[in-house]
Design an enzyme around this catalytic site. Structure first.
Site, mmCIF file in Angstrom:
data_model
loop_
_atom_site.group_PDB
_atom_site.id
_atom_site.type_symbol
_atom_site.label_atom_id
_atom_site.label_comp_id
_atom_site.label_asym_id
_atom_site.label_seq_id
_atom_site.Cartn_x
_atom_site.Cartn_y
_atom_site.Cartn_z
ATOM 1 N N ASP A 1 1.462 -15.776 7.218
ATOM 2 C CA ASP A 1 1.040 -17.151 6.918
ATOM 3 C C ASP A 1 1.257 -17.482 5.450
ATOM 4 O O ASP A 1 1.675 -18.590 5.103
ATOM 5 C CB ASP A 1 -0.452 -17.339 7.253
ATOM 6 C CG ASP A 1 -0.694 -17.413 8.754
ATOM 7 O OD1 ASP A 1 0.292 -17.528 9.506
ATOM 8 O OD2 ASP A 1 -1.873 -17.342 9.165
ATOM 9 N N HIS B 1 3.775 -4.376 9.323
ATOM 10 C CA HIS B 1 3.698 -4.261 10.784
ATOM 11 C C HIS B 1 2.411 -4.837 11.365
ATOM 12 O O HIS B 1 2.258 -4.856 12.579
ATOM 13 C CB HIS B 1 3.823 -2.780 11.174
ATOM 14 C CG HIS B 1 4.909 -2.066 10.415
ATOM 15 N ND1 HIS B 1 6.240 -2.406 10.527
ATOM 16 C CD2 HIS B 1 4.869 -1.053 9.497
ATOM 17 C CE1 HIS B 1 6.965 -1.633 9.727
ATOM 18 N NE2 HIS B 1 6.155 -0.809 9.098
ATOM 19 N N PRO C 1 0.791 -1.233 0.000
ATOM 20 C CA PRO C 1 0.000 0.000 0.000
ATOM 21 C C PRO C 1 0.822 1.282 0.000
ATOM 22 O O PRO C 1 1.853 1.367 0.665
ATOM 23 C CB PRO C 1 -0.825 -0.104 1.293
ATOM 24 C CG PRO C 1 -0.126 -1.111 2.126
ATOM 25 C CD PRO C 1 0.529 -2.068 1.176
ATOM 26 N N ASN C 2 0.340 2.215 -0.783
ATOM 27 C CA ASN C 2 0.888 3.578 -0.902
ATOM 28 C C ASN C 2 2.225 3.661 -1.648
ATOM 29 O O ASN C 2 2.738 4.750 -1.864
ATOM 30 C CB ASN C 2 1.019 4.235 0.489
ATOM 31 C CG ASN C 2 -0.318 4.280 1.198
ATOM 32 O OD1 ASN C 2 -1.288 4.774 0.639
ATOM 33 N ND2 ASN C 2 -0.388 3.734 2.389
ATOM 34 N N GLU D 1 12.399 -9.427 2.443
ATOM 35 C CA GLU D 1 11.653 -8.252 2.901
ATOM 36 C C GLU D 1 12.493 -7.000 2.628
ATOM 37 O O GLU D 1 13.683 -6.974 2.952
ATOM 38 C CB GLU D 1 11.391 -8.379 4.407
ATOM 39 C CG GLU D 1 10.703 -7.169 5.006
ATOM 40 C CD GLU D 1 10.543 -7.276 6.531
ATOM 41 O OE1 GLU D 1 10.825 -8.347 7.103
ATOM 42 O OE2 GLU D 1 10.144 -6.268 7.129
ATOM 43 N N HIS E 1 12.598 -2.580 2.674
ATOM 44 C CA HIS E 1 12.047 -1.263 3.002
ATOM 45 C C HIS E 1 12.964 -0.187 2.455
ATOM 46 O O HIS E 1 14.196 -0.308 2.547
ATOM 47 C CB HIS E 1 11.875 -1.086 4.516
ATOM 48 C CG HIS E 1 10.957 -2.117 5.086
ATOM 49 N ND1 HIS E 1 9.600 -2.072 4.891
ATOM 50 C CD2 HIS E 1 11.209 -3.243 5.791
ATOM 51 C CE1 HIS E 1 9.047 -3.122 5.474
ATOM 52 N NE2 HIS E 1 9.999 -3.856 6.021
ATOM 53 N N ILE E 2 12.347 0.846 1.931
ATOM 54 C CA ILE E 2 13.107 1.972 1.389
ATOM 55 C C ILE E 2 13.749 2.749 2.537
ATOM 56 O O ILE E 2 14.915 3.122 2.495
ATOM 57 C CB ILE E 2 12.165 2.872 0.565
ATOM 58 C CG1 ILE E 2 11.616 2.067 -0.621
ATOM 59 C CG2 ILE E 2 12.865 4.144 0.105
ATOM 60 C CD1 ILE E 2 10.385 2.668 -1.259
ATOM 61 N N ARG F 1 5.056 10.769 -2.592
ATOM 62 C CA ARG F 1 4.729 10.556 -1.179
ATOM 63 C C ARG F 1 5.950 10.832 -0.283
ATOM 64 O O ARG F 1 7.014 10.234 -0.487
ATOM 65 C CB ARG F 1 4.327 9.077 -1.053
ATOM 66 C CG ARG F 1 4.232 8.566 0.334
ATOM 67 C CD ARG F 1 4.168 7.042 0.341
ATOM 68 N NE ARG F 1 3.934 6.592 1.683
ATOM 69 C CZ ARG F 1 4.172 5.372 2.110
ATOM 70 N NH1 ARG F 1 4.634 4.456 1.288
ATOM 71 N NH2 ARG F 1 3.931 5.047 3.356
ATOM 72 N N ARG G 1 12.684 4.874 12.847
ATOM 73 C CA ARG G 1 11.471 5.702 12.785
ATOM 74 C C ARG G 1 10.585 5.440 14.005
ATOM 75 O O ARG G 1 11.087 5.169 15.086
ATOM 76 C CB ARG G 1 10.764 5.425 11.453
ATOM 77 C CG ARG G 1 11.648 5.776 10.237
ATOM 78 C CD ARG G 1 10.976 5.458 8.924
ATOM 79 N NE ARG G 1 9.767 6.272 8.755
ATOM 80 C CZ ARG G 1 8.870 6.054 7.788
ATOM 81 N NH1 ARG G 1 9.048 5.065 6.928
ATOM 82 N NH2 ARG G 1 7.812 6.822 7.688
ATOM 83 N N ASN H 1 8.050 -5.486 -0.562
ATOM 84 C CA ASN H 1 7.890 -4.336 0.329
ATOM 85 C C ASN H 1 6.405 -4.267 0.651
ATOM 86 O O ASN H 1 5.605 -3.791 -0.157
ATOM 87 C CB ASN H 1 8.372 -3.043 -0.332
ATOM 88 C CG ASN H 1 8.328 -1.866 0.644
ATOM 89 O OD1 ASN H 1 7.707 -1.946 1.700
ATOM 90 N ND2 ASN H 1 8.974 -0.774 0.280
ATOM 91 N N ALA I 1 2.900 -0.707 5.044
ATOM 92 C CA ALA I 1 2.405 -0.737 6.424
ATOM 93 C C ALA I 1 1.885 -2.118 6.838
ATOM 94 O O ALA I 1 1.849 -2.435 8.033
ATOM 95 C CB ALA I 1 1.310 0.318 6.594
ATOM 96 N N TYR J 1 11.051 8.878 1.371
ATOM 97 C CA TYR J 1 11.064 7.846 0.319
ATOM 98 C C TYR J 1 11.734 8.294 -0.979
ATOM 99 O O TYR J 1 11.812 7.515 -1.929
ATOM 100 C CB TYR J 1 9.636 7.376 0.041
ATOM 101 C CG TYR J 1 8.969 6.789 1.267
ATOM 102 C CD1 TYR J 1 9.443 5.615 1.838
ATOM 103 C CD2 TYR J 1 7.877 7.417 1.878
ATOM 104 C CE1 TYR J 1 8.855 5.082 2.977
ATOM 105 C CE2 TYR J 1 7.287 6.895 3.021
ATOM 106 C CZ TYR J 1 7.774 5.730 3.564
ATOM 107 O OH TYR J 1 7.207 5.196 4.690
HETATM 108 C C1 DQA Z 1 8.070 1.157 4.083
HETATM 109 C C2 DQA Z 1 8.105 1.390 5.595
HETATM 110 C C3 DQA Z 1 6.736 1.142 6.196
HETATM 111 O O1 DQA Z 1 6.771 1.357 7.594
HETATM 112 C C4 DQA Z 1 5.733 2.104 5.604
HETATM 113 O O2 DQA Z 1 4.446 1.842 6.108
HETATM 114 C C5 DQA Z 1 5.737 2.071 4.117
HETATM 115 C C6 DQA Z 1 7.015 2.010 3.418
HETATM 116 C C7 DQA Z 1 9.428 1.496 3.439
HETATM 117 O O3 DQA Z 1 9.642 1.063 2.305
HETATM 118 O O4 DQA Z 1 10.255 2.184 4.024
HETATM 119 O O5 DQA Z 1 4.704 2.177 3.475
HETATM 120 O O6 DQA Z 1 7.810 -0.197 3.845
#
Ligand code: DQA
Length: 158
Positions: A103, A96, A28-29, A114, A116-117, A36, A123, A90, A93, A41
Site C-alpha cells: 500500500d 513476501h 530486516p536482517n 524491488e 533481491h540478492i 548472514r 529457493r 530490498n 522477508a 548472500y
Molecule cells: C532477500 C530474499 C528474501 O526472501 C529474504 O527473506 C531476505 C533477503 C534477498 O535479498 O535475496 O531477507 O530479499
C-alpha cells in the site's frame, strides 16, 4: 524528477546520471550482510559495497537506510517517495508478507525497484510470492550485491 542530460552524439544518446538522487532501503536482517548465510548472500557487507558503488556512480547521490522494523521502512519510504528520483528496495522477508509495504509503495510518486540478492524464485516456495511486486516498477534478483547496481542502471534509464 530525473535530470538526465542527453548529449547529441549523432547516433547515440549518452545519458548522464548527474543530479539523480536515489536511496537504497534494506529491510530486516540485511544489516547482517557478509555474516548472514554467506553461501546465499555472499561475504561482503554493505559497509564495503556502498563506497565502491558511490565511486562508480560518482555523479549520483546514493543514500542508504536499513531497518529491521516494518513501520520504520514505511516511514522512510514515505519520507523519500515524493522527492527522490528513485528508490531501490530490498524488503527482505517483508517482501513476501507485507500488504502495508504494498500500500505504501502504491502511494508514492518516486519509482521503486524491488531488489533481491538471491534468486528468490530458485529457493523455497514461500519466497516465490512478492506482495510488493505489483506496486514496483520492476524486480532485479539473483545477482548478488550487483543486483543493487543493476537497479541503479535501471533507474537511470527510466
Ligand atoms: C532477500 C530474499 C528474501 O526472501 C529474504 O527473506 C531476505 C533477503 C534477498 O535479498 O535475496 O531477507 O530479499
Amino acid at each position: 524528477m530525473l535530470h538526465s542530460v542527453c548529449k547529441d552524439t549523432s547516433k547515440t544518446d549518452i545519458r548522464e546520471e548527474r543530479d539523480m538522487k536515489v536511496i537504497i532501503i534494506n529491510g530486516p536482517n540485511l544489516n547482517l550482510l557478509g555474516v548472514r548465510e554467506p553461501g546465499i548472500y555472499g561475504r561482503e557487507s554493505m559497509e564495503t559495497f556502498l563506497p565502491r558503488l558511490r565511486k562508480r556512480y560518482a555523479g549520483m547521490e546514493i543514500d542508504y537506510y536499513q531497518s529491521n522494523v516494518e513501520g520504520e521502512l514505511i516511514d522512510k519510504l514515505q519520507e523519500t517517495g515524493f522527492s527522490y528520483d528513485g528508490i531501490i528496495l530490498n524488503a527482505g522477508a517483508y517482501t513476501h508478507t507485507s500488504i502495508a509495504l504494498l500500500d505504501c509503495i502504491r502511494s508514492l510518486r518516486t519509482p521503486v525497484i524491488e531488489v533481491h540478492i538471491s534468486n528468490v524464485d530458485g529457493r523455497e516456495e514461500f519466497r516465490r510470492n512478492s506482495m510488493i511486486a505489483p506496486a514496483c516498477k520492476g524486480t532485479i534478483q539473483g545477482f548478488g550485491l550487483d543486483s543493487y547496481r543493476l537497479a541503479i542502471e535501471a533507474l537511470s534509464a527510466l
